[in-house]
Design an enzyme around this catalytic site. Sequence first.
Site, PDB file in Angstrom:
ATOM      1  N   ILE A 238      -7.167  -4.884   8.265  1.00  0.00           N
ATOM      2  CA  ILE A 238      -7.982  -4.607   7.792  1.00  0.00           C
ATOM      3  C   ILE A 238      -8.972  -4.512   6.868  1.00  0.00           C
ATOM      4  O   ILE A 238      -9.916  -4.217   6.795  1.00  0.00           O
ATOM      5  CB  ILE A 238      -7.208  -2.932   7.790  1.00  0.00           C
ATOM      6  CG1 ILE A 238      -8.131  -1.607   7.215  1.00  0.00           C
ATOM      7  CG2 ILE A 238      -6.474  -3.142   6.334  1.00  0.00           C
ATOM      8  CD1 ILE A 238      -7.180  -0.205   7.148  1.00  0.00           C
TER       9      ILE A 238
ATOM     10  N   LYS B 269     -12.554   0.018   5.674  1.00  0.00           N
ATOM     11  CA  LYS B 269     -12.679  -1.049   4.996  1.00  0.00           C
ATOM     12  C   LYS B 269     -13.682  -1.486   4.566  1.00  0.00           C
ATOM     13  O   LYS B 269     -14.918  -1.669   3.932  1.00  0.00           O
ATOM     14  CB  LYS B 269     -11.666  -1.845   4.418  1.00  0.00           C
ATOM     15  CG  LYS B 269     -10.277  -0.487   4.516  1.00  0.00           C
ATOM     16  CD  LYS B 269     -10.028  -0.096   3.610  1.00  0.00           C
ATOM     17  CE  LYS B 269      -9.165   0.967   3.301  1.00  0.00           C
ATOM     18  NZ  LYS B 269      -8.984   2.209   2.363  1.00  0.00           N
TER      19      LYS B 269
ATOM     20  N   ASP C 257      -1.800  -6.994   9.722  1.00  0.00           N
ATOM     21  CA  ASP C 257      -2.324  -5.717   9.428  1.00  0.00           C
ATOM     22  C   ASP C 257      -3.736  -6.049   8.684  1.00  0.00           C
ATOM     23  O   ASP C 257      -3.808  -6.766   7.375  1.00  0.00           O
ATOM     24  CB  ASP C 257      -1.713  -4.371   8.245  1.00  0.00           C
ATOM     25  CG  ASP C 257      -3.481  -3.295   7.848  1.00  0.00           C
ATOM     26  OD1 ASP C 257      -2.800  -2.026   7.179  1.00  0.00           O
ATOM     27  OD2 ASP C 257      -3.908  -2.609   8.435  1.00  0.00           O
TER      28      ASP C 257
ATOM     29  N   TYR D 147       1.045  -1.168   0.212  1.00  0.00           N
ATOM     30  CA  TYR D 147      -0.182   0.004  -0.070  1.00  0.00           C
ATOM     31  C   TYR D 147       0.733   1.346  -0.137  1.00  0.00           C
ATOM     32  O   TYR D 147       1.796   1.216   0.697  1.00  0.00           O
ATOM     33  CB  TYR D 147      -0.444  -0.744   0.849  1.00  0.00           C
ATOM     34  CG  TYR D 147      -1.615   1.014   1.558  1.00  0.00           C
ATOM     35  CD1 TYR D 147      -0.973   1.273   2.738  1.00  0.00           C
ATOM     36  CD2 TYR D 147      -2.475   2.335   1.271  1.00  0.00           C
ATOM     37  CE1 TYR D 147      -2.194   2.899   3.372  1.00  0.00           C
ATOM     38  CE2 TYR D 147      -2.958   2.958   1.102  1.00  0.00           C
ATOM     39  CZ  TYR D 147      -2.386   3.425   2.206  1.00  0.00           C
ATOM     40  OH  TYR D 147      -3.334   4.978   3.193  1.00  0.00           O
TER      41      TYR D 147
END
Lengths: 414, 534
Positions: free
Chosen positions: A211, A248, A209, A124
């Site tokens: 998410i 998200k 992560d 990202y």
Amino acid sequence: MAIEIEKPSVGLSKVAVSETHGEFHHILQVSFDLLEEYLEKHSEATKWENKSCGFRKNALFQDYHGLQSFRKAMASFMEQIRGGRAKFNPERVVLTAGATAANELLTFILADPGDALLIPTPYYPGFDRDLRWRTGVKILPIKCDSSNKFEITPEALEAAYNEAESMNIKVRGVLITNPSNPLGSTVKRSLLEEILEFATRKNIHLISDEIYSGSAFSCTEFVSISEVLEARGYKDAERVHVFYSLSKDLGLPGFRVGTIYSYNDKVVTTARRMSSFTLISSQTQQLLASMLSDKEFTQNYIKINRERLRKRYEIIIDGLKKAGIKCLKGNAGLFCWMNLSPLLEKPTKEHELDLWKSILHEVKLNISPGSSCHCSEPGWFRVCFANMSEQTLEFALRRINDFMERRKCMRSTT
Amino acid sequence: MKKTRNSTTTTTGGGRATTAMRVIVPLQGIVQGRGGLFLGSVIPCALFYFLQLYLKGRGGSKSDEPPAPTETESSLSETHLPEVSTLQRVHSRLLLSPRGSSGPAQVSSRANAIAKQADGPYFLGLKQAADDPYDEMNNPDGVIQLGLAENRLSLDVVQEWLADNTRESIICQDLSISGIAAYQSFDGLLELKVVVAGFMSQVIEKPMFFNPAQIVLTAGATPAIEILSFCLADPGNAFLAPSPYYPDLDRDVKSRTGVEIVPVPCRSSDNFSLSTTALDRAFNQAKKRGLKVRGIIISNPSTPVGILYNREMLYSLLDFANEKNIHIISNEVFAGSTHGSEEFVSMAEIINTEGEDFDRNRVHIVYGLSKDVSLPGFGIGVIYTFNKNVLSAAKELSRFSPVSAPTQHLLISMLSHTKFIQRFIKINRERVRRMYILFVGGLKQLGIECTKSYGGFYCWANMSSLIRSYSEKGELELWENLLNVAKVNATPGSSCHCVEPGWFQLCFSTLREKDIPVVIERIRRISETCISRS
């Protein structure tokens, strides 16, 4: 006689271990009744179903621990997403004003300026900014490529670590995103175990992560590091930390809710104190606590969300296939990882950016070039599919189709 | 507003001319005679010019051009005019740096890097799509956003829950796709900034224009201060802070930024007000320690003491900042809790009225809603700055501590009800004043004196008569006693870096009037045991 060498515990940054000062909070309650009166009169203000947590309590509450009810709700939501295959303790939930804040905060705690985190590429683009700007921490890539679906390999891990050593840079941890952004795929269990083993061997941290955990297309496809830990009785857990956010999975980025879930007590305490810099308003916490405690709602939401994402994914993959474009097989996330390398005259970053520009300006589609994600192979692009209506997506696919047709014609005439 | 400084300046300037004249006249007498007229005029003229040059070297006059930046710092530090009192010092400083500053207000290298960050294609693409967004009806040729990982697929499910479970809330009103759920700029909705700007003006009770475009909103005043620290100073640099200062300032400024605080001690003999002598001394001390001072950070109304900075002092500070080429951060979170007869002057007011005389780029104001509007749980912090570099860097950094959308909407609504806000501020002030008087009165009965405060909901009490040994140790013993025995939580001065032991901040904000006698009684019991021991 063998001497028992005590395994060094995984270290924290200087910022984390420095003395924090006491908290002296002074809040004015003298004229509280005036505010209560106002809110009674004005129906625009939120009224909580749960009368026991009245406005007064809400407004005065400014504790970096966060509302107990909200932490409980978050922990339970995270459990539900993992199909109950892992337990989460509300006392280990640290709240931050958004995922960006969580990423930065944990970095401050785990690494000193000049130290590095290893991150598999492609990653990202926001990490470059969020993990490095104020922390002074470096990111070193763990190179992955299409030969094995961009999966992390133990060789790549070792290579990245050794490179850091050769540059005299101290590695403090490995950060993986699972499900991956931008790949749109989950990390398989055996690989998670290998990465954990690597982190343990090098005595560094492992940050996962997660998410996009609620955006895996099917519940069983996603394996969380928390499941791996639970299966092994939480051995080596004190080096593991998990990110989560509602931006998200729930589609509520405007609410700015992020969490750090850490299995390390010192990290939890330090992160909690440090979260004073990035608190979520108690109003938001209260509202979301209600929502996430509603098990009927959350079960239903998770199920519906997965379904719709999967459907969208199929539409876009199909459409791209018809246009002659291949994608990495994905099973999670809000995007797919598209391979346009056959369109590149030469496999270079510059040619990829030229292609990106023409897609943006001629085709009027904004897609993210792999080079922004530090992808080692030029020609890959991330395409998001969850932030528009189905019609718009179909329309976009048509534009892509036309673009590919034009390219084909150009090729055949040259 | 009458500017008293200017009139005094001309007097001083006139005085210099008189001095010059007194030298020339006798000379004319001396050179009268042979060729005398010529010499008689040239020599005194030459002498006069040399005198002017000498005086210029010493301190200059208003008609001089501003000295070049590089020379200024050294010449100023060597040619300080003799100290007389704080008032005159201000005027002399004006003479030293008449117009503008001695150099541009520098931001930190970190801020520069952030502000000038060249965006890669990932971010450029996002921007382009945002600037020319596709819309089926209105902009069919627009850019379709396939670069933003946002999930709008199941918002209807969330919307439904909210509609069923929260009655008529403002959250529901706008929970649309382009409403509060979507990503927005981190530094706050423009609507909220506009209302906050209006609120700030209401609080200081003057028709001041606060420009919403100069506002960055953060999740509380704590990150606001930290963000400014990152923007104005590099690791290893320092801020000067008048002490005593509130304990959390250490955390806010120092914990993650690598920036130091050099305290500028204020004393009870001065009623804990800031003196420029002390500022100078602290600045030089910092220099000796190898710390580059980048700014001064004050709180006004001050905490823990509760005094207000008057105009003269604010001018002094600005002069000092100009001279040293540093920034000023003015933390005005308690501006709405001023009480009593003294006038509150915001740094913003000084800047607004002074116009070009001061470099606005070095002034930054911090404000917040947690103190004045009793809403810490809804915490909003405000950075108000005139400096474009700081503004853009702060906007970027606000991503790490943004305010959630539903809270922003609630506040927009609340702060828009100006009549309510007006009433609230007025009543609040009256109540704070009343509590202050009662509390201070109660303490006085115990022989405990407080400094005269005009702001904040606390008082600064001298409890040194109750401590056994006049030291930090003795003070902390008393603090423990107060906490564990009297069950009164007071903030000891040592936590606030106070150089005189025995001072405590006693906050009365959580008390009702009828609680005051209870608290006083508890302190009385402690004081009796303390006195009986000594």
